[in-house]
Design an enzyme around this catalytic site. Structure first.
Site, short mmCIF file in Angstrom:
data_model
loop_
_atom_site.label_atom_id
_atom_site.label_comp_id
_atom_site.label_asym_id
_atom_site.label_seq_id
_atom_site.Cartn_x
_atom_site.Cartn_y
_atom_site.Cartn_z
N HIS A 50 0.83 -1.21 0.00
CA HIS A 50 0.00 0.00 0.00
C HIS A 50 0.86 1.26 0.00
CE1 HIS A 50 -2.36 -3.32 1.66
NE2 HIS A 50 -3.44 -2.67 1.28
N HIS A 281 -4.06 3.25 -3.43
CA HIS A 281 -4.27 2.73 -2.07
C HIS A 281 -3.49 1.44 -1.81
CE1 HIS A 281 -6.24 1.03 1.49
NE2 HIS A 281 -6.28 -0.10 0.79
N GLU A 428 -18.10 -3.54 24.34
CA GLU A 428 -17.30 -4.77 24.48
C GLU A 428 -16.06 -4.76 23.60
OE1 GLU A 428 -20.55 -4.72 23.81
OE2 GLU A 428 -21.51 -5.47 25.64
N HIS A 490 -29.20 -14.62 24.94
CA HIS A 490 -28.16 -14.46 25.95
C HIS A 490 -27.46 -15.78 26.28
CE1 HIS A 490 -29.79 -10.53 26.25
NE2 HIS A 490 -29.15 -10.22 27.37
C1 LIG Z 1 -11.91 -4.24 9.69
C2 LIG Z 1 -11.35 -4.11 8.32
N1 LIG Z 1 -12.17 -4.12 7.26
C3 LIG Z 1 -11.69 -4.05 6.02
C4 LIG Z 1 -10.35 -3.97 5.79
C5 LIG Z 1 -9.81 -3.95 4.37
N2 LIG Z 1 -9.29 -2.59 4.08
C6 LIG Z 1 -8.00 -2.29 4.17
S1 LIG Z 1 -7.67 -0.70 3.87
C7 LIG Z 1 -9.29 -0.37 3.56
C8 LIG Z 1 -9.72 1.01 3.17
C9 LIG Z 1 -9.24 1.97 4.16
O1 LIG Z 1 -9.47 3.26 3.78
P1 LIG Z 1 -8.61 4.38 4.47
O2 LIG Z 1 -8.49 4.14 5.90
O3 LIG Z 1 -9.17 5.69 4.07
O4 LIG Z 1 -7.18 4.15 3.87
P2 LIG Z 1 -6.44 4.91 2.69
O5 LIG Z 1 -6.94 4.29 1.42
O6 LIG Z 1 -6.78 6.33 2.81
O7 LIG Z 1 -5.02 4.62 2.94
C10 LIG Z 1 -10.05 -1.52 3.70
C11 LIG Z 1 -11.51 -1.56 3.47
C12 LIG Z 1 -9.51 -3.96 6.92
N3 LIG Z 1 -8.19 -3.91 6.83
N4 LIG Z 1 -10.04 -4.00 8.16
#
Ligand SMILES: Cc1ncc(C[n+]2csc(CCOP(=O)(O)OP(=O)(O)O)c2C)c(N)n1
Ligand SMILES: [Mg+2]
Length: 678
Positions: A50, A281, A428, A490
């Site tokens: 990334h 990204h 939680e 529950h």
């Molecule tokens: C809980 C979770 N859901 C989905 C993902 C997959 N995922 C990784 S980065 C991302 C998008 C994140 O967007 P942002 O925080 O704005 O990152 P940027 O592209 O700006 O670096 C997703 C959906 C993850 N890592 N964790």
């Protein structure tokens, strides 16, 4: 579409980028560009990763790590260092570049060249333990932020206990759009704002881009208003203007509230066509775009090369805190609480711990309490909380049900951190993540309570505790249909099986007060992963009065041996061990020789040698009894075994009625044994 594409027209970020890149080159920008170049190179070489986030946040990171953050590269584990959490963990190359450039151990250029390869500390996402400067594992978005809340809370608690001369540091979090969209961010910022954790600062990578495209596709939230509503101070800055970033950080350091700094950035800053788009990204830029980016940034080095003057500046930044650390070491050396501080930071239990456990067990043996194991747990806490001052309790709004509070603990409250009990609220996931942060920070041992069924709400953080091997102890009461009238919403059914499937987790389901004391002792001694204490709402008879060896330490053991050659072995955990004992008595009256095995912790039992396990399980037919689904029980029961438990969800009724309704009774056990005798 045929013909040349008007890229600038399609991508409005490129005009903004041109203005930013036209700003005069400064040494600080060159330092930021070193981060960008390393991120580009590492992702290109790995052919995955990334680049966008490190390229976008490089300027903010440079300001923070060269001017404000307190650390000394020579000792990344220095207890009074600031904590830095990269909650948007996909931008891992930002962290690896920072650790490498500042000269921290464990992240060499060779390691960066091996980004995302087997055995490189530079894993796809930052992993705790891979290099000493990685404070926590991140990747599941939002959790880093919630973990950081625990770190910031730990700092406040230890400062209250040991004073500012030993404990006075800050917690910095980088978080992206994704972290702030995740539900856990709500819990985390709510808790941090309420507790006034003013030394916590979130640097929000406000680039308005996620994987699917613009954040406008899925959100119209005003993050500044949201954080303000949760009790935070907020600032909004141009994330590519170091002066603005520095001013906002200075503001945050004076704030009486935790602070959000929304840093407007362009994702992938420098990339000639892809900057500002989702295209940067999570994939390599590609050779042409990478070369274009470096040219646009004014970076003319071969891959993985940082010019000496820039490397030197970064190194100097890494030693900025050296004198501060030396001063701290001197203060520690003459501090009256030095030994105690070192003990708790090392995670060692107090010397009189063993004695306290022995006294408790002697008391249990003498009084033979017939109580619910949640009450047994409270009894244990009454004995151990006074002797283990680093124990920090709490509950997600179920204190009176979980019985996690004992006299004299005092409460943690906004601006007041001398107490030892946290009202986590109905959060939680936030609680479990904060507990991970507390454990990672060190100096406290967190335990927290909720209903066992709601482990579903904190599972992502349990998994992270397991992955990071952190000592977080969960008190999980109301563990089966035995909770009765609250009904199937529950009543946990599949939870034992699913949590037993998670690596590095010890799931303890004690059968009486003595076993509860033993399991608590094991949980406190387990420093390489979380422990789950799965406890009943309903009263259970005492089964054990022996005070010698901790028998739960082997995970399973013969509670009562057969009085002749075994014709069957009854294996149960928790509340069903008493049912097995009843069945044994009925069968004994008919002259059948039956052994009863208590199996409070599968993980520990699985670690025993084959001979021990074979001696416990025996060769006679085995009957498993547990008020839960039987998934996984075949492991202990073998092909001739029978399982008495649940086939589906529970129901709403008094506990005794439910046990009968679902056939989890001594009569059913007797029938199953007799069937095998014929
Ligand atoms: C809980 C979770 N859901 C989905 C993902 C997959 N995922 C990784 S980065 C991302 C998008 C994140 O967007 P942002 O925080 O704005 O990152 P940027 O592209 O700006 O670096 C997703 C959906 C993850 N890592 N964790
Ligand atoms: Mg984003």
């Amino acid at each position: 579409m045929a013909g040349p594409v008007d890229v600038a027209g399609d991508n409005p970020a490129l005009a903004e980028q041109a203005i930013i890149l036209a700003r005069p080159m400064t040494p600080e920008r060159q330092m930021a560009n070193a981060i960008r170049a390393l991120a580009i190179d590492a992702v290109e070489k790995a052919k995955s990763g990334h680049p966008g986030m490190p390229m976008g946040m490089a300027d903010v990171a440079t300001v923070l790590w060269t001017r404000f953050q307190k650390y000394d590269a020579a000792d990344p584990r220095w207890p009074d260092r600031d904590r830095f959490v990269l909650s948007n963990g996909h931008g891992s190359m930002l962290l690896y570049a920072l650790l490498h450039l500042t000269g921290q151990p464990g992240v060499s250029m060779e390691d960066i060249k091996n980004f995302r390869q087997l055995h490189s500390p530079c894993a796809g996402h930052p992993e705790f333990g891979e290099a000493p400067g990685i404070e926590t594992t991140t990747g599941p978005l939002g959790q880093g932020l919630a973990t950081a809340v625990g770190m910031a809370l730990a700092e406040r608690l230890l400062a209250a206990r040991f004073g500012k001369s030993l404990v006075d540091h800050r917690t910095w979090v980088m978080a992206g759009d994704g972290c702030l969209m995740e539900g856990v961010s709500h819990e985390a910022i709510g808790l941090a704002g309420h507790l006034k954790l003013n030394k916590l600062t979130v640097l929000f990578d406000d680039n308005a881009i996620t994987i699917d495209g613009s954040t406008g596709l899925s959100t119209t939230e005003d993050q500044l208003k949201r954080f303000t509503a949760a009790g935070w101070a907020v600032r909004k800055v141009d994330g590519h203007d170091p002066a603005q970033v520095a001013a906002a950080i200075s503001f945050a350091m004076r704030s009486t509230k935790p602070t959000l700094i929304a840093c407007k950035t362009i994702i992938g800053l420098g990339a000639p066509t892809k900057a500002g788009t989702a295209g940067v990204h999570g994939s390599p830029l590609g050779a042409a775009e990478a070369a274009g980016a470096k040219a646009a940034l004014g970076w003319h080095e071969p891959p993985f090369t940082v010019p000496a003057d820039i490397a030197e500046r970064w190194h100097a930044a890494g030693t900025r805190g050296a004198a501060t650390r030396r001063g701290w070491l001197k203060r520690l050396a003459r501090h009256p609480q030095r030994q105690e501080f070192e003990r708790v930071m090392a995670g060692k239990l107090p010397e009189n711990f063993h004695e306290a456990v022995s006294a408790l067990r002697a008391d249990i043996a003498a009084t033979k309490p017939k109580i619910a194991t949640r009450q047994s747990s409270q009894k244990v806490l009454e004995a151990l909380v006074p002797v283990v001052p680093e124990l920090l309790g709490g509950s997600a709004d179920l204190t009176g049900s979980n019985l996690t509070l004992v006299k004299g603990m005092g409460f943690v409250s906004p601006g007041s951190y001398a107490g030892r009990y946290v009202h986590y609220g109905i959060r939680e996931h936030g609680m479990a993540a904060a507990m991970n942060g507390l454990a990672l920070h060190g100096g406290v041992i967190p335990y927290g309570g909720t209903f066992f069924v709601f482990t579903d709400y904190m599972r992502p953080a349990l998994r992270m505790a397991a992955l990071m091997r952190q000592r977080a102890i969960h008190v999980l009461t109301h563990d089966s249909i035995g909770l009765g009238e609250d009904g199937p919403t529950h009543q946990p059914v599949e939870h034992l099986a699913s949590l037993r499937a998670m690596p590095n987790v010890a799931v303890f389901r004690p059968a009486d007060t003595m076993e509860t004391a033993e399991c608590w002792e094991l949980a406190l001694r387990k420093t390489d992963g979380p422990s789950l204490l799965v406890l009943t709402r309903q009263a259970l008879p005492p089964l054990r009065t022996d005070v010698g060896e901790n028998r739960c330490a082997r995970g399973g053991y013969v509670l009562t041996e057969a009085e002749g050659p075994r014709v069957a072995t009854l294996i149960a955990s928790g509340s069903e061990v008493a049912i097995a004992m009843e069945a044994r008595d009925i069968l004994a009256a008919d002259g059948h020789h039956i052994a009863v095995v208590s199996l409070p912790c599968w993980e520990l039992f699985a670690q025993q040698d084959d001979a021990y396990r074979a001696s416990v399980l025996g060769t006679a037919p085995r009957i498993g009894i547990e008020a839960a689904c039987g998934f996984g029980w075949e492991r202990w029961l073998g092909p001739d075994g029978a399982f008495i438990g649940l086939q589906g969800f529970g129901a709403s009724a008094p506990a005794e009625v439910l046990y009968k309704e679902f056939g989890i009774t001594s009569d059913a056990v007797v029938a199953a044994v007799k069937q095998r005798l014929d």
